[in-house]
Design an enzyme around this catalytic site. Structure first.
Site, mmCIF file in Angstrom:
data_model
loop_
_atom_site.group_PDB
_atom_site.id
_atom_site.type_symbol
_atom_site.label_atom_id
_atom_site.label_comp_id
_atom_site.label_asym_id
_atom_site.label_seq_id
_atom_site.Cartn_x
_atom_site.Cartn_y
_atom_site.Cartn_z
ATOM 1 C CG LEU A 154 68.297 30.997 76.593
ATOM 2 C CD1 LEU A 154 67.440 32.138 76.239
ATOM 3 C CD2 LEU A 154 68.154 29.947 75.076
ATOM 4 N N GLY A 190 74.699 31.424 72.985
ATOM 5 C CA GLY A 190 74.093 32.302 74.111
ATOM 6 C C GLY A 190 73.266 33.352 73.517
ATOM 7 C CB SER A 191 70.568 33.755 72.650
ATOM 8 O OG SER A 191 70.029 32.470 73.000
ATOM 9 N NE ARG A 192 66.350 40.229 76.859
ATOM 10 C CZ ARG A 192 66.546 41.463 77.295
ATOM 11 N NH1 ARG A 192 67.603 42.066 77.444
ATOM 12 N NH2 ARG A 192 65.281 42.342 77.511
ATOM 13 C CG HIS A 252 71.182 27.939 73.290
ATOM 14 N ND1 HIS A 252 71.557 27.659 74.224
ATOM 15 C CD2 HIS A 252 71.618 29.500 72.970
ATOM 16 C CE1 HIS A 252 72.139 28.752 74.825
ATOM 17 N NE2 HIS A 252 72.048 29.799 73.982
#
Length: 211
Positions: free
Chosen positions: A90, A177-179, A96
């Site tokens: 992401l 921001g991430s995964r 999100h």
């Protein structure tokens, strides 16, 4: 009427709005523009749109918006079963909000503090701060990891162990921001490939073996 914003975002959105208006009233226009851009970005980041959730039998919907960056076979960390891991990256421009990929009961929730490597780093799956939920639909288990990234430092997970969730239901988010990794049974038939872009709760990423 539901405001299409995650409630966790208001702690950032409202102060930026107030500061923007104050700077404008004090004629500090350059500051008003700067904080105004920050207000617009954060408001956009925490958007929470409604999604049409597909209802086909045995489907697995994407737990997150983003880009499929990796599909590998590995051992699932809770039960040690061989599984397929699908990684979704992401960016800060994606929605999100995270969604439950199949209906079922939350059998386990595990939070692991860790590092803050860039989310696209392969080591992030094991080393980064993460929250794991294990979902059981009465027949199979699916595991979903929320993984913090280089900027993301706050993972939110709303359900509790033992809660029953519908497919596509919102269950949390990762800030800035991430995964997200989803670990599926080895015999799952995937309908996505690396490089594909998916939408949480809406995109079908695979089909469970009906047997």
């Amino acid at each position: 009427m539901k405001i299409p914003l995650a409630k966790e975002g208001f702690i950032f959105i409202l102060p930026l709005l107030i500061i923007t208006l104050l700077m404008f009233l004090l004629s500090f226009y350059w500051a008003a523009v700067l904080f105004g851009l920050g207000f617009l970005f954060v408001t956009w980041f925490f958007r929470d749109p409604e999604r049409p959730i597909p209802k086909e039998p045995n489907i697995i919907v994407s737990p997150a918006d983003g880009k499929i960056t990796e599909i590998v076979t590995e051992k699932e960390p809770i039960n040690g079963e061989i599984c397929k891991r699908v990684t979704i990256f992401l960016s800060v421009f994606n929605v999100h909000i995270n969604r439950v990929p199949i209906e079922g009961t939350i059998e386990d929730i595990r939070y692991n503090p860790g590092k803050f490597l860039a989310a696209f780093n392969p080591k992030a799956s094991m080393d980064n701060e993460q929250n794991i939920i294990l979902i059981n639909n009465g027949r199979i288990n699916i595991l979903v990891k929320q993984i913090a990234g280089l900027i993301a430092r706050r993972i939110v997970c709303w359900p509790q162990k033992g809660d029953y969730c519908e497919s596509g239901q919102r269950y949390g988010l990762i800030k800035f921001g991430s995964r997200v990794d989803i670990l599926l049974p080895e015999n799952t038939k995937l309908s996505i490939a690396c490089g594909d872009r998916v939408s949480g709760g809406e995109s079908i990423i695979g089909y469970l073996n009906p047997n």
